[in-house]
Design a protein around this motif. Structure first.
Motif, PDB file in Angstrom:
ATOM      1  N   HIS A   1      -8.594 -28.969  23.703  1.00 40.42           N
ATOM      2  CA  HIS A   1      -9.126 -28.569  22.399  1.00 40.42           C
ATOM      3  C   HIS A   1      -8.217 -29.034  21.257  1.00 40.42           C
ATOM      4  O   HIS A   1      -8.136 -28.377  20.217  1.00 40.42           O
ATOM      5  CB  HIS A   1      -9.303 -27.046  22.364  1.00 40.42           C
ATOM      6  CG  HIS A   1     -10.237 -26.553  23.438  1.00 40.42           C
ATOM      7  ND1 HIS A   1     -11.609 -26.709  23.358  1.00 40.42           N
ATOM      8  CD2 HIS A   1      -9.993 -25.967  24.639  1.00 40.42           C
ATOM      9  CE1 HIS A   1     -12.162 -26.217  24.458  1.00 40.42           C
ATOM     10  NE2 HIS A   1     -11.202 -25.764  25.242  1.00 40.42           N
TER      11      HIS A   1
ATOM     12  N   LYS B   1      -2.294 -19.545  16.893  1.00 39.75           N
ATOM     13  CA  LYS B   1      -2.374 -19.511  15.407  1.00 39.75           C
ATOM     14  C   LYS B   1      -1.819 -18.193  14.875  1.00 39.75           C
ATOM     15  O   LYS B   1      -1.128 -18.160  13.858  1.00 39.75           O
ATOM     16  CB  LYS B   1      -3.824 -19.655  14.955  1.00 39.75           C
ATOM     17  CG  LYS B   1      -4.308 -21.082  14.917  1.00 39.75           C
ATOM     18  CD  LYS B   1      -5.501 -21.242  13.950  1.00 39.75           C
ATOM     19  CE  LYS B   1      -6.037 -22.653  14.035  1.00 39.75           C
ATOM     20  NZ  LYS B   1      -7.118 -22.787  15.040  1.00 39.75           N
ATOM     21  N   GLU B   2      -2.131 -17.093  15.576  1.00 40.20           N
ATOM     22  CA  GLU B   2      -1.614 -15.778  15.140  1.00 40.20           C
ATOM     23  C   GLU B   2      -0.109 -15.666  15.390  1.00 40.20           C
ATOM     24  O   GLU B   2       0.624 -15.106  14.577  1.00 40.20           O
ATOM     25  CB  GLU B   2      -2.282 -14.654  15.937  1.00 40.20           C
ATOM     26  CG  GLU B   2      -3.714 -14.379  15.548  1.00 40.20           C
ATOM     27  CD  GLU B   2      -4.374 -13.458  16.577  1.00 40.20           C
ATOM     28  OE1 GLU B   2      -3.655 -12.643  17.204  1.00 40.20           O
ATOM     29  OE2 GLU B   2      -5.592 -13.587  16.777  1.00 40.20           O
TER      30      GLU B   2
ATOM     31  N   SER C   1      -3.231 -26.393  24.184  1.00 35.92           N
ATOM     32  CA  SER C   1      -4.660 -26.424  23.797  1.00 35.92           C
ATOM     33  C   SER C   1      -5.592 -26.526  25.004  1.00 35.92           C
ATOM     34  O   SER C   1      -6.447 -27.404  25.081  1.00 35.92           O
ATOM     35  CB  SER C   1      -4.911 -27.571  22.818  1.00 35.92           C
ATOM     36  OG  SER C   1      -4.189 -27.348  21.625  1.00 35.92           O
TER      37      SER C   1
ATOM     38  N   PRO D   1      -9.921 -21.966  24.268  1.00 33.86           N
ATOM     39  CA  PRO D   1     -10.112 -21.556  22.864  1.00 33.86           C
ATOM     40  C   PRO D   1      -9.395 -20.255  22.491  1.00 33.86           C
ATOM     41  O   PRO D   1      -8.826 -20.154  21.401  1.00 33.86           O
ATOM     42  CB  PRO D   1     -11.630 -21.391  22.748  1.00 33.86           C
ATOM     43  CG  PRO D   1     -12.195 -22.282  23.806  1.00 33.86           C
ATOM     44  CD  PRO D   1     -11.204 -22.256  24.934  1.00 33.86           C
ATOM     45  N   SER D   2      -9.381 -19.248  23.388  1.00 28.77           N
ATOM     46  CA  SER D   2      -8.701 -17.987  23.054  1.00 28.77           C
ATOM     47  C   SER D   2      -7.191 -18.188  22.957  1.00 28.77           C
ATOM     48  O   SER D   2      -6.512 -17.559  22.138  1.00 28.77           O
ATOM     49  CB  SER D   2      -8.975 -16.917  24.114  1.00 28.77           C
ATOM     50  OG  SER D   2     -10.351 -16.762  24.299  1.00 28.77           O
TER      51      SER D   2
ATOM     52  N   VAL E   1      -5.730 -20.993  21.998  1.00 28.90           N
ATOM     53  CA  VAL E   1      -5.461 -21.720  20.754  1.00 28.90           C
ATOM     54  C   VAL E   1      -5.469 -20.745  19.565  1.00 28.90           C
ATOM     55  O   VAL E   1      -4.578 -20.797  18.701  1.00 28.90           O
ATOM     56  CB  VAL E   1      -6.501 -22.859  20.547  1.00 28.90           C
ATOM     57  CG1 VAL E   1      -6.318 -23.533  19.191  1.00 28.90           C
ATOM     58  CG2 VAL E   1      -6.402 -23.895  21.672  1.00 28.90           C
ATOM     59  N   SER E   2      -6.447 -19.819  19.525  1.00 32.49           N
ATOM     60  CA  SER E   2      -6.499 -18.839  18.418  1.00 32.49           C
ATOM     61  C   SER E   2      -5.264 -17.940  18.438  1.00 32.49           C
ATOM     62  O   SER E   2      -4.718 -17.594  17.388  1.00 32.49           O
ATOM     63  CB  SER E   2      -7.704 -17.905  18.522  1.00 32.49           C
ATOM     64  OG  SER E   2      -8.830 -18.589  18.870  1.00 32.49           O
ATOM     65  N   TRP E   3      -4.851 -17.569  19.640  1.00 36.68           N
ATOM     66  CA  TRP E   3      -3.692 -16.683  19.784  1.00 36.68           C
ATOM     67  C   TRP E   3      -2.433 -17.365  19.224  1.00 36.68           C
ATOM     68  O   TRP E   3      -1.623 -16.739  18.529  1.00 36.68           O
ATOM     69  CB  TRP E   3      -3.528 -16.325  21.264  1.00 36.68           C
ATOM     70  CG  TRP E   3      -2.647 -15.157  21.546  1.00 36.68           C
ATOM     71  CD1 TRP E   3      -2.190 -14.232  20.653  1.00 36.68           C
ATOM     72  CD2 TRP E   3      -2.123 -14.788  22.822  1.00 36.68           C
ATOM     73  NE1 TRP E   3      -1.410 -13.307  21.292  1.00 36.68           N
ATOM     74  CE2 TRP E   3      -1.349 -13.624  22.635  1.00 36.68           C
ATOM     75  CE3 TRP E   3      -2.236 -15.319  24.114  1.00 36.68           C
ATOM     76  CZ2 TRP E   3      -0.688 -12.987  23.686  1.00 36.68           C
ATOM     77  CZ3 TRP E   3      -1.581 -14.681  25.154  1.00 36.68           C
ATOM     78  CH2 TRP E   3      -0.821 -13.534  24.944  1.00 36.68           C
TER      79      TRP E   3
ATOM     80  N   CYS F   1      -0.291 -27.009  13.656  1.00 34.50           N
ATOM     81  CA  CYS F   1      -1.217 -27.066  14.791  1.00 34.50           C
ATOM     82  C   CYS F   1      -0.430 -26.569  16.000  1.00 34.50           C
ATOM     83  O   CYS F   1       0.785 -26.389  15.924  1.00 34.50           O
ATOM     84  CB  CYS F   1      -1.746 -28.492  15.026  1.00 34.50           C
ATOM     85  SG  CYS F   1      -0.460 -29.707  15.385  1.00 34.50           S
ATOM     86  N   TYR F   2      -1.112 -26.357  17.124  1.00 29.50           N
ATOM     87  CA  TYR F   2      -0.446 -25.801  18.316  1.00 29.50           C
ATOM     88  C   TYR F   2       0.716 -26.715  18.731  1.00 29.50           C
ATOM     89  O   TYR F   2       1.839 -26.246  18.976  1.00 29.50           O
ATOM     90  CB  TYR F   2      -1.507 -25.640  19.412  1.00 29.50           C
ATOM     91  CG  TYR F   2      -1.122 -24.945  20.699  1.00 29.50           C
ATOM     92  CD1 TYR F   2       0.199 -24.682  21.057  1.00 29.50           C
ATOM     93  CD2 TYR F   2      -2.134 -24.546  21.580  1.00 29.50           C
ATOM     94  CE1 TYR F   2       0.503 -24.047  22.260  1.00 29.50           C
ATOM     95  CE2 TYR F   2      -1.841 -23.915  22.777  1.00 29.50           C
ATOM     96  CZ  TYR F   2      -0.514 -23.679  23.115  1.00 29.50           C
ATOM     97  OH  TYR F   2      -0.221 -23.064  24.309  1.00 29.50           O
TER      98      TYR F   2
END
Ligand code: GUN
Ligand code: FE
Length: 425
Positions: A266, A236-237, A226, A229-230, A232-234, A244-245
């Motif tokens: 994050h 999730k995908e 974390s 932000p990019s 963390v989103s990646w 959570c991460y």
């Protein structure tokens, strides 16, 4: 380690707790068989026969522990500080790390790195290598020769990296096994650590293999969590199944009291609770988080929750190897966070930064980071006479200034790790 016994005389400072520092002017720090027997205002009779290391007028503090940095990135530190994490990795980091397939280049780069680490304020470190086994073993040899105590990781990456750097899952696991067979128990001060680079670089299948190796060899773990932000989103995908991460590591048995996760800028409430519950270490890397525009980690919150937290330079996300600079940056970042983000989390004090850099990170290595009786004796002898002032300062004020002004006339004169002196030549 060799049995080292001596008495160090000087102006001694060490943390009793995050908020409380003990300072003894003209005190005696007693080392028996590489461990502290305590700090005394008068030398007890029973130690009168021990050799005296006279550092009168010098500051004596515990060694500083850098619990997150990348040895191969030392070669480009201070360059390319204008990108965010994922672009920075692709543009600067992965191309540099590709070069460590060449053992001659690795030898030149790691000679510079190990030499500079030996001479700086760091006494213990948790270090990333690259995916390459020969270069990582060479790095371990070079670090062993410094006298510092380190954990060093062969990095695992089986996706989302350039062709010349990425490994197949099977080869990555096999190379890690081979590396562990080679290095486990081979060194006195240099130990292997399982090192999945971060979730975007490692498939679930390889994570599972690394979890099994961690368990089989009872090894520590390091990774990133974390940070951006990019990123963390990646994650999730990439791991839609994870809650959570951090769960994307925990699922494979990779969190725990012998795991360091760098950044945690994050982290969600759920993630923080998972880190707390498992006793996972957070490596706070304030300079890197500023340079890569990652954000500011809520260190005060982690401390209030009683979590394990230390400091990392994260070279080359951070440019400087200096743990004094890292401490000053941690304080500065916490003040900006307080002013701009969340006034419920008080800024860190300089005393707390000292605690983080000594006891906080040191505890990852065992009883390390304090001069209290029984701790391994890691010490720095600091000459602050070049940081000039007409004022008469207390011992604490002198150390406080050293933290902020180390590069402006401060000198590290001697360094001890587990009671053994490290050459600063
Ligand atoms: N996340 C994955 N790899 C890296 C790295 O090399 N440096 C930092 N700061 N974050 C990372
Ligand atoms: Fe890092």
């Amino acid at each position: 380690m060799g049995a080292e016994s001596f008495v160090l005389r000087g102006d001694i400072c060490y943390s009793l707790s995050p908020r409380e520092v003990r300072c003894v002017e003209g005190g005696y720090l007693v080392c028996v068989d590489g461990r502290s027997a305590g700090v005394f205002e008068e030398l007890p009779e029973r130690y009168a026969a021990s050799p005296l290391v006279d550092c009168t007028g010098r500051l004596v503090i515990p060694g500083l522990c850098d619990i997150h940095l990348h040895a191969p990135q030392y070669a480009f530190r201070g360059l390319g500080m204008d990108l965010e994490l994922l672009d920075w990795l692709n543009t600067h980091t992965f191309p540099e790390e590709t070069r460590y397939a060449d053992l001659d280049y690795a030898a030149r780069a790691y000679d510079v790195f190990a030499g500079d680490l030996r001479r700086c304020a760091t006494t213990r470190a948790v270090v990333f290598g690259t995916v390459h086994v020969p270069a990582t073993e060479l790095l371990m040899e070079r670090l062993e020769a410094t006298g510092l105590v380190t954990y060093v990781g062969k990095v695992n990456m089986d996706r989302n990296a350039p062709e010349r750097l990425v490994e197949t899952s099977a080869r990555s696991a096999e190379a890690t096994r081979r590396w562990l067979e080679d290095v486990c128990g081979r060194f006195e001060r240099t130990h292997p650590i399982i090192t999945p680079r971060f979730t975007p670089s490692v498939t679930d299948g390889l994570m599972a293999e690394l979890g099994a190796l961690r368990e089989k060899y009872d090894l520590p773990v390091q990774s990133h969590l974390s940070e951006n932000p990019s990123e963390v989103s990646w994650v999730k995908e990439l791991c839609p199944w994870s809650s959570c991460y951090a769960d994307a590591y925990d699922h494979f048995g990779l969190l725990g009291e012998k795991t360091v996760m760098a950044h945690c800028v994050h982290s969600t409430d759920e993630e923080v609770e998972l880190l707390r519950r498992t006793g996972t270490y957070v490596a706070h890397c304030p300079q890197s988080n500023a340079q890569l525009a990652s954000g500011i980690a809520p260190v005060r919150r982690y401390l209030d929750l009683g979590m394990s937290v230390g400091l990392g330079t994260d070279v080359a996300g951070g440019a400087s190897l200096s743990m004094f600079r890292c401490m000053a940056d941690a304080v500065a970042a916490s003040k900006l966070r307080w002013r701009l983000v969340d006034q419920s989390l008080a800024p860190l004090t300089t005393q707390e930064a000292l605690w983080l850099a000594t006891v906080g990170g040191g505890s990852f290595f065992g009883r390390v980071g304090s001069f209290a009786e029984g701790y391994e004796l890691d010490a720095l002898v600091l000459n602050d006479s070049g940081i000039r002032t007409p004022r008469k300062l207390t011992v604490w004020e002198r150390l406080e200034r050293f933290v902020y002004l180390a590069e402006e006339g401060g000198r590290i004169e001697r360094k001890f790790v587990a009671g053994r002196e490290v050459s600063l030549d």
